[in-house]
Design a protein around this motif. Structure first.
Motif, mmCIF file in Angstrom:
data_model
loop_
_atom_site.group_PDB
_atom_site.id
_atom_site.type_symbol
_atom_site.label_atom_id
_atom_site.label_comp_id
_atom_site.label_asym_id
_atom_site.label_seq_id
_atom_site.Cartn_x
_atom_site.Cartn_y
_atom_site.Cartn_z
ATOM 1 N N VAL A 108 2.777 -5.606 11.743
ATOM 2 C CA VAL A 108 2.095 -6.858 11.435
ATOM 3 C C VAL A 108 2.427 -7.884 12.508
ATOM 4 O O VAL A 108 3.544 -7.935 13.017
ATOM 5 C CB VAL A 108 2.491 -7.352 10.029
ATOM 6 N N SER A 109 1.440 -8.683 12.891
ATOM 7 C CA SER A 109 1.641 -9.631 13.983
ATOM 8 C C SER A 109 2.271 -10.927 13.469
ATOM 9 O O SER A 109 2.261 -11.227 12.274
ATOM 10 C CB SER A 109 0.304 -9.956 14.664
ATOM 11 N N SER A 110 2.787 -11.707 14.418
ATOM 12 C CA SER A 110 3.369 -13.001 14.070
ATOM 13 C C SER A 110 2.344 -13.880 13.365
ATOM 14 O O SER A 110 2.657 -14.567 12.387
ATOM 15 C CB SER A 110 3.873 -13.698 15.343
ATOM 16 N N ALA A 140 -4.637 -5.468 -1.024
ATOM 17 C CA ALA A 140 -3.440 -5.026 -1.730
ATOM 18 C C ALA A 140 -3.621 -5.175 -3.240
ATOM 19 O O ALA A 140 -3.124 -4.349 -4.021
ATOM 20 C CB ALA A 140 -2.230 -5.819 -1.254
ATOM 21 N N ALA A 141 -4.322 -6.223 -3.663
ATOM 22 C CA ALA A 141 -4.593 -6.392 -5.092
ATOM 23 C C ALA A 141 -5.428 -5.236 -5.630
ATOM 24 O O ALA A 141 -5.187 -4.755 -6.746
ATOM 25 C CB ALA A 141 -5.302 -7.719 -5.334
ATOM 26 N N ASP A 142 -6.391 -4.755 -4.842
ATOM 27 C CA ASP A 142 -7.199 -3.610 -5.270
ATOM 28 C C ASP A 142 -6.330 -2.373 -5.479
ATOM 29 O O ASP A 142 -6.538 -1.601 -6.417
ATOM 30 C CB ASP A 142 -8.282 -3.310 -4.232
ATOM 31 N N VAL A 143 -5.372 -2.173 -4.587
ATOM 32 C CA VAL A 143 -4.465 -1.027 -4.712
ATOM 33 C C VAL A 143 -3.614 -1.166 -5.983
ATOM 34 O O VAL A 143 -3.508 -0.236 -6.787
ATOM 35 C CB VAL A 143 -3.566 -0.907 -3.466
ATOM 36 N N GLU A 158 6.262 7.181 -0.021
ATOM 37 C CA GLU A 158 5.974 7.698 1.320
ATOM 38 C C GLU A 158 5.953 6.595 2.373
ATOM 39 O O GLU A 158 6.453 6.791 3.482
ATOM 40 C CB GLU A 158 4.634 8.436 1.320
ATOM 41 N N TYR A 159 5.386 5.450 2.050
ATOM 42 C CA TYR A 159 5.182 4.417 3.060
ATOM 43 C C TYR A 159 6.248 3.315 3.006
ATOM 44 O O TYR A 159 6.440 2.604 3.999
ATOM 45 C CB TYR A 159 3.802 3.786 2.904
ATOM 46 N N GLY A 160 6.913 3.170 1.866
ATOM 47 C CA GLY A 160 7.974 2.178 1.762
ATOM 48 C C GLY A 160 9.351 2.796 1.708
ATOM 49 O O GLY A 160 10.341 2.078 1.745
ATOM 50 N N ALA A 213 4.829 -0.850 2.150
ATOM 51 C CA ALA A 213 4.017 0.278 1.691
ATOM 52 C C ALA A 213 2.583 -0.143 1.412
ATOM 53 O O ALA A 213 1.628 0.562 1.782
ATOM 54 C CB ALA A 213 4.647 0.887 0.440
ATOM 55 N N LEU A 214 2.413 -1.272 0.754
ATOM 56 C CA LEU A 214 1.057 -1.755 0.452
ATOM 57 C C LEU A 214 0.287 -2.060 1.729
ATOM 58 O O LEU A 214 -0.897 -1.726 1.867
ATOM 59 C CB LEU A 214 1.127 -2.993 -0.436
ATOM 60 N N ARG A 215 0.950 -2.696 2.689
ATOM 61 C CA ARG A 215 0.293 -3.026 3.961
ATOM 62 C C ARG A 215 -0.149 -1.770 4.695
ATOM 63 O O ARG A 215 -1.269 -1.700 5.209
ATOM 64 C CB ARG A 215 1.265 -3.820 4.835
ATOM 65 N N ILE A 216 0.712 -0.762 4.723
ATOM 66 C CA ILE A 216 0.368 0.485 5.408
ATOM 67 C C ILE A 216 -0.809 1.168 4.709
ATOM 68 O O ILE A 216 -1.733 1.674 5.356
ATOM 69 C CB ILE A 216 1.590 1.417 5.459
ATOM 70 N N GLU A 217 -0.796 1.173 3.377
ATOM 71 C CA GLU A 217 -1.885 1.799 2.629
ATOM 72 C C GLU A 217 -3.203 1.062 2.824
ATOM 73 O O GLU A 217 -4.245 1.676 3.083
ATOM 74 C CB GLU A 217 -1.523 1.839 1.139
ATOM 75 N N VAL A 218 -3.170 -0.256 2.712
ATOM 76 C CA VAL A 218 -4.395 -1.050 2.841
ATOM 77 C C VAL A 218 -5.045 -0.857 4.207
ATOM 78 O O VAL A 218 -6.273 -0.740 4.322
ATOM 79 C CB VAL A 218 -4.074 -2.547 2.598
#
Length: 318
Positions: A108-110, A140-143, A158-160, A213-218
């Motif tokens: 994720v960027s600054s 992320a809310a959808d997930v 897996e992602y977190g 994890a949510l960021r990676i999934e989204v």
């Protein structure tokens, strides 16, 4: 020029040093596959007056801000709105078959962290969005509100790399049945309750792993990266170099595998002479993954988790 978020490029001097032999004193092409706010690219364009930049980013806001920053370099800059696995198509559209350098500054960027409304930072209450490109895809809310307990637990595990993935997933499903999740503060509150106190004392902020994890999934970050790194390596001309900055172990593992696989001989065991077609395609430029020193981390906290790997193409891909 509009105000922009603060952006300190991570390991800037090391990136410049590693890419210099591939770009110096001649017309060269570099792909910045994760342009962000353009800090690395600005420095590279300034250091190499004959350099042409292809800057990719999935975030339209980042592209706009980087475009302002890089405008002084004129027609040496080509910006493309795409995810970084879109690199091959971007090169085709620009009439380029090979490039001399590729840079990935992952994660994720600054700007995305600093703008609360994007929902990336668990320290600020904000809509649960987390899309790097807010023009497309689920949030992320959808997930959180739509995935089954098993799928939520899988994502967190897996992602977190979250030890309490099952417990958190069950708590999320129970809570969303009462009211769907929309903002980050409510999720953070749930995580404080779901993660045992002993783990909270030793394992960092209880929301860190779930938000990752949510960021990676989204954003399908790992799937994109698995496609993007081989595509970037295939685009490198002989003598071209790739530099990748990763910020968590899952990313770094993918990068390491893609680079080291091509840095090995493919000669069958026992063959007395290595044939040219079996020779390594890449030469590793770093011993393992390099990290930032204490001085850089103190000046730029984002550098604390960086893992940098680099390689040079030494023969054409088959």
């Amino acid at each position: 020029m509009t105000d922009r978020p603060r952006h300190d490029p991570v390991l800037l001097e090391r990136v410049l040093e590693l890419l210099h032999p591939a770009l110096a004193d001649r017309p060269a092409v570099l792909v910045d596959a994760t342009l962000g706010l353009g800090g690395h690219s600005d420095a590279l364009l300034s250091a190499h007056p004959q350099l042409t930049l292809v800057g990719l980013d999935r975030d339209p806001n980042a592209l706009a801000l980087a475009g302002e920053r890089l405008a002084r370099h004129g027609d040496r800059v080509h910006l493309v709105h795409t995810v970084y696995d879109g690199l091959p198509d971007a090169l085709v559209d620009l009439g380029l078959s090979r490039v001399d350098g590729v840079l990935f500054d992952l994660g994720v960027s600054s700007m995305q962290l600093d703008v609360a409304e994007r929902g990336f930072a668990y320290a600020k209450d904000a809509p649960l969005d987390m899309r790097m490109d807010q023009t497309t895809g689920p949030t992320a809310a959808d997930v959180l509100n739509g995935y089954s307990t098993a799928d939520l637990a899988r994502v967190l595990r897996e992602y977190g790399e979250e030890r309490f993935a099952g417990r958190i997933a069950r708590a999320v499903v129970a809570e969303r049945d009462r009211e769907p999740f929309t903002t980050s503060a409510r999720l953070v509150e749930l995580l404080y309750d779901a993660v045992p106190a002993a783990s909270r004392r030793t394992g960092g902020h209880p929301a860190k792993r779930t938000f990752q994890a949510l960021r990676i999934e989204v954003n399908a970050e790992l799937d994109v990266l698995r496609r993007a790194v081989p595509a970037a390596l295939a685009a490198l001309a002989v003598g071209g170099r790739i530099v990748v900055e990763a910020y968590q172990s899952l990313e770094d593992r993918i990068v390491k595998r893609a680079i080291t696989d091509l840095a090995r001989s493919t000669a069958p065991h026992g063959l007395p002479v290595e044939l040219p077609e079996h020779a390594p395609q890449l030469r590793l430029l770093t011993r393992g993954a390099e990290v930032a020193d204490e001085t850089e981390v103190a000046a730029n906290p984002r550098a604390q988790s960086v893992r940098l790997r680099a390689a040079e193409r030494v023969r054409e891909a088959p």
